[in-house]
Design an enzyme around this catalytic site. Structure first.
Site, mmCIF file in Angstrom:
data_model
loop_
_atom_site.group_PDB
_atom_site.id
_atom_site.type_symbol
_atom_site.label_atom_id
_atom_site.label_comp_id
_atom_site.label_asym_id
_atom_site.label_seq_id
_atom_site.Cartn_x
_atom_site.Cartn_y
_atom_site.Cartn_z
ATOM 1 N N LYS A 132 0.847 -1.200 0.000
ATOM 2 C CA LYS A 132 0.000 0.000 0.000
ATOM 3 C C LYS A 132 0.877 1.242 0.000
ATOM 4 O O LYS A 132 1.868 1.311 0.738
ATOM 5 C CB LYS A 132 -0.885 -0.030 1.245
ATOM 6 C CG LYS A 132 -1.862 1.137 1.384
ATOM 7 C CD LYS A 132 -2.672 0.965 2.665
ATOM 8 C CE LYS A 132 -3.743 2.036 2.803
ATOM 9 N NZ LYS A 132 -4.581 1.813 4.010
ATOM 10 N N SER B 40 -9.277 1.833 3.092
ATOM 11 C CA SER B 40 -8.446 2.680 2.236
ATOM 12 C C SER B 40 -7.378 1.915 1.465
ATOM 13 O O SER B 40 -6.733 2.465 0.579
ATOM 14 C CB SER B 40 -7.767 3.755 3.095
ATOM 15 O OG SER B 40 -6.915 3.158 4.064
ATOM 16 N N SER C 197 -9.738 -0.490 7.173
ATOM 17 C CA SER C 197 -9.119 -0.252 5.864
ATOM 18 C C SER C 197 -8.421 -1.447 5.236
ATOM 19 O O SER C 197 -8.039 -1.387 4.074
ATOM 20 C CB SER C 197 -8.119 0.907 5.964
ATOM 21 O OG SER C 197 -8.809 2.129 6.039
#
Length: 456
Positions: free
Chosen positions: A67, A143, A167
């Site tokens: 990420k 996210s 997330s």
């Protein structure tokens, strides 16, 4: 377009150990799939290169997506913003553990801007495409928006994410993968752009809990010195579901859309048929936890200390409205008062945690649907701020409990809802029970099936 990744990590390890396939061949194959599907699915912000030297170690031949909230040496870190954060340019502890074990970072995946949001939207960068709907662009969840999509592309076997209110687990549930949220404070956070340090946790996604177990073994401080021993022990002493007490959080089944509650109950029926005992739980402080979440949790209090500084003025000025709305109203006095308010909320969380831990002593683990809704279309949530807020709050409703009660949690794929979209079964356990959570996740998965079982 559900793709069919083939080899799992156990198979890769065996093939590499037996010298049947060189690690570089496996990595090259992963890049071929990444480059083939990236134009359509848009999981990655930046893409790496096949290494010149063959990696060695337990995870040789395994690729990992990271990420874009994590610093990785050789990559810029944007954290979903339009500008690179130059100080996040060297790999932190978690990335180093993976690469030291032979894993190869194939690229940085998209994230919601500074991880503010559970749907996966971002006005600055492409929004990854949920691969389960080929007719319209559905959000992947956030996210960690690119993480589960990268797994279905066949670009990697593991994906690093982070979880502050859900997330990791929301995108995992929306896209039909396994997702792990670790206990707060358990995994190191150096080299990760902060959102709300009081509740931020690093996490991991994979197409199966069995694959995630290998990543966990390398990443977790309690197992990283001898990860193979943990993996072998997990295989040899696999937990039995016979007689296991599973706590069912009935309140979190309410308001589920698209038959999600029925699908999760079907999975629980399989566990019960295999010998588990289902116990209804009246979960403590659900309303109070939800209210704390609706008030912004810790993010609105702690993130301004990171972003509202003179040095970060360019980043602050370019924040998306959906990000800035959460704290733009705060005055300098509010920000100065933030540490005191954080302390108050931390005391609340400790109260919530103690009650949850007491209840969890009655069962082996607790369960509920991971998300009460399926992935909405991008067009719908971008049509108005009201649409976005309503879906975002609903997406995170069941996951935020673990964050704001200091628990560890995982989500396992659980079939399709009435819209033919994936859904997840969430497992929650007490703080620090992460190793046991991985063991139980593998046991449950062996009964209800992993992502490939459900979706291929």
């Amino acid at each position: 377009m559900i793709l069919k990744p083939t080899l799992n990590i156990k198979q890769i390890h065996r093939l590499v150990s037996d010298k049947k396939i060189p690690p570089l061949t496996l990595i090259g194959d992963a890049y071929s799939k990444l480059n083939q599907h990236q134009p359509q699915l848009q999981a990655f912000r930046s893409i790496g290169e096949v290494p010149s030297a063959s990696p060695k170690g337990l995870l040789a031949g395994v690729t990992v997506s990271v990420k874009d909230l994590y610093a990785v040496t050789g990559f810029d870190t944007y954290a979903g913003s339009p500008l690179a954060l130059l100080e996040f340019n060297s790999s932190g502890t978690l990335v180093k553990r993976l690469t030291s074990a032979g894993a190869h970072v194939c690229g940085k995946t998209h994230t919601v801007e500074f991880a503010f949001g559970g749907l996966g939207t971002n006005p600055h960068w492409p929004v990854p495409v949920n691969p389960f709907d080929t007719q319209q662009h559905r959000v992947p969840g956030g996210s960690s928006s690119g993480a589960p999509v990268s797994l279905w592309m066949g670009a990697c076997q593991l994906a690093l994410g982070s979880d502050t209110a859900g997330s990791v687990r929301v995108p995992a549930a929306f896209c039909g993968t396994f997702g792990l949220k670790t206990s707060v404070g358990r995994w190191e956070k150096d080299g990760i752009v902060p959102l709300a340090p009081s509740v931020d946790t690093a996490g991991l996604l994979a197409l199966s809990a069995a694959d995630a177990l290998w990543g966990f073994a390398v990443l977790d401080p309690a197992t990283s010195n001898n990860p193979k021993a943990f993996i072998d022990q997990s295989t040899l002493t696999k937990k039995s579901i016979q007689g296991a007490r599973i706590g069912v959080i009935t309140a979190l089944f309410e308001g589920c859309e698209g038959g999600i509650d029925k699908q999760v109950l079907n999975a629980l029926a399989k566990l019960e048929a295999a010998g588990a005992v289902l116990v209804e739980l009246d979960w403590p402080y659900l309303e109070e936890t939800y209210q704390l979440f609706l008030e912004g949790g810790f993010s609105a209090l702690e993130f301004p200390a990171f972003i509202k500084t003179e040095a970060r003025t360019p980043w602050f000025e370019q924040l998306a409205p959906s990000t800035k709305m959460r704290f733009a109203h705060l005055t300098d006095a509010d920000i100065a008062d933030a540490p005191a308010r954080v302390a108050e909320k931390s005391a609340l969380i400790n109260t919530f945690n103690q009650a949850a831990e007491t209840l969890l002593k009655r069962v082996d683990f607790a369960v509920c649907p991971t998300c009460p809704i399926s992935a909405p279309t991008l067009a719908y949530v971008e049509a108005s701020m009201e649409h976005y807020k309503e879906r975002n709050i609903q997406a995170l409703r069941n996951t935020q409990v673990a964050n704001l009660q200091h628990l560890c949690a995982a989500t396992l794929p659980c079939g399709l809802d009435d819209y033919d979209m994936p859904l997840g079964l969430q497992i929650m356990m007490g703080h620090g029970q992460d190793q046991q959570l991985m063991h139980w996740s593998c046991t449950v998965e062996s009964i209800i099936g992993d992502a490939k079982h459900h979706y291929n």
